[in-house]
Write an enzyme that holds these catalytic residues in place. Sequence first.
Site, PDB file in Angstrom:
ATOM      1  CE1 TYR A  49     -15.134 -36.685 -43.640  1.00 49.09           C
ATOM      2  CE2 TYR A  49     -12.925 -36.596 -42.698  1.00 49.09           C
ATOM      3  CZ  TYR A  49     -14.176 -36.040 -42.889  1.00 49.09           C
ATOM      4  OH  TYR A  49     -14.464 -34.812 -42.327  1.00 49.09           O
ATOM      5  NE  ARG A  68     -16.331 -31.222 -47.216  1.00 49.51           N
ATOM      6  CZ  ARG A  68     -16.680 -31.631 -46.002  1.00 49.51           C
ATOM      7  NH1 ARG A  68     -17.962 -31.595 -45.630  1.00 49.51           N
ATOM      8  NH2 ARG A  68     -15.787 -32.080 -45.137  1.00 49.51           N
ATOM      9  CE1 TYR A 126     -11.127 -30.622 -36.081  1.00 47.16           C
ATOM     10  CE2 TYR A 126     -11.695 -32.133 -37.862  1.00 47.16           C
ATOM     11  CZ  TYR A 126     -11.994 -31.546 -36.641  1.00 47.16           C
ATOM     12  OH  TYR A 126     -13.149 -31.889 -36.006  1.00 47.16           O
ATOM     13  NE  ARG A 163     -16.078 -28.047 -34.984  1.00 44.90           N
ATOM     14  CZ  ARG A 163     -15.525 -29.223 -35.224  1.00 44.90           C
ATOM     15  NH1 ARG A 163     -16.278 -30.256 -35.550  1.00 44.90           N
ATOM     16  NH2 ARG A 163     -14.221 -29.368 -35.158  1.00 44.90           N
ATOM     17  CD  GLU A 171     -20.702 -37.044 -37.271  1.00 45.32           C
ATOM     18  OE1 GLU A 171     -19.555 -37.525 -37.403  1.00 45.32           O
ATOM     19  OE2 GLU A 171     -21.338 -36.517 -38.193  1.00 45.32           O
TER      20      GLU A 171
HETATM   21  C1  3EB Z   1     -15.669 -33.888 -36.655  1.00 46.69           C
HETATM   22  O1  3EB Z   1     -16.069 -33.105 -35.804  1.00 46.69           O
HETATM   23  C2  3EB Z   1     -16.430 -35.150 -36.833  1.00 46.69           C
HETATM   24  O2  3EB Z   1     -16.601 -33.632 -43.010  1.00 46.69           O
HETATM   25  O3  3EB Z   1     -18.525 -32.634 -43.240  1.00 46.69           O
HETATM   26  C3  3EB Z   1     -18.678 -34.060 -38.499  1.00 46.69           C
HETATM   27  C4  3EB Z   1     -19.509 -33.259 -39.298  1.00 46.69           C
HETATM   28  C5  3EB Z   1     -17.548 -34.616 -39.051  1.00 46.69           C
HETATM   29  C6  3EB Z   1     -19.181 -33.016 -40.639  1.00 46.69           C
HETATM   30  C7  3EB Z   1     -17.693 -33.266 -42.566  1.00 46.69           C
HETATM   31  C8  3EB Z   1     -17.231 -34.368 -40.384  1.00 46.69           C
HETATM   32  C9  3EB Z   1     -18.038 -33.567 -41.168  1.00 46.69           C
HETATM   33  O4  3EB Z   1     -14.649 -33.679 -37.329  1.00 46.69           O
HETATM   34  C10 3EB Z   1     -16.669 -35.504 -38.248  1.00 46.69           C
END
Ligand code: 3EB
Length: 315
Positions: free
Chosen positions: A133, A140, A192, A205, A309
Amino acid sequence: MAIALRSQLAPATAIGPDAGMRIRLREPAGIDAGPDYLQVQPGLLPLVPDDYVELWTTSSESRMAKEGPVHLLESDDVLFASWTGTDHGLKEQTEQAYRALLEACRARGFTHLVRVWNFFGDIHAEEDGLERYQAFCIGRAAALEALEIPLASMPAATAIGSDQRQLIIYLIATRTPAEPLENPRQVSAYHYPKRYSPKSPTFARATRLETRDGPLILLSGTASIVGHESRHPDDVTAQARETLANLQALHDAAGRELPWPSWLRVYLRRPEDRPKVAAVLAEHYKAAHPGPIVQWVRGDICRQELLLEIEGVHA
Ligand code: 3EB
């Protein structure tokens, strides 16, 4: 400027004459393209036999094009694009896939990414000393940086580990910008801390689009994360409640006047957790008439401790 775009999760019998992109969970994984439709088969497994198809339709005429691994379906307002190939050497593959996709979008004047889905196998395995990941996130981010896409214009996204060794990416792009939405309960993914990934995940989001039928909210994959930390590592019921609290906060931020979500897709790491998650969903949406249509899918969420998810659409 209102664009022509509709989103549905509906029985396959609802496939009408309108052009667009369809997502169908059937084998084999890959692309089935026609003159006015792009059908993506992401290689996911439904957990309940269903014949749902996710339909993204536009009302204007569309043109199909293929450039190697990239398929493109272009209408006046919306460009659908997909990339399919192997998921070996994931970091490089991801970077190349995004570069090819973004360049194809730009060449046609569709400079704004509004929604991207990403699927590949073995998401927790190690590759070049990184979890796959993380390798994906680096590839990306490299492409988005090279094309100078600012963090404030990130698309909504999903990234899920599938049970296939293929990288499948598909997206929706527009000529005019969508509005990215962030969740007040969560740190933006692109902020993050580095311990989750040397290059942070690059997505919003949710995104909001103004369509001819009214606002359309495209919800990113949402999990049991508050701030930047995973919550309730061993408790799927509590994770489901936390995830719905996140979706509710996003709904409130997007505008309470918006309707309930019209459809949701739930990715579950462990198929046996479905009854528990279904009970939480039923309780949460009991006041919604009709409640969202729900599709249940097997998938690995990017952090080992996350068990589910949820993505979807308010329309
Ligand atoms: C999160 O909130 C959960 O890497 O594109 C959710 C939606 C998540 C998209 C991405 C990762 C991605 O971090 C994981």
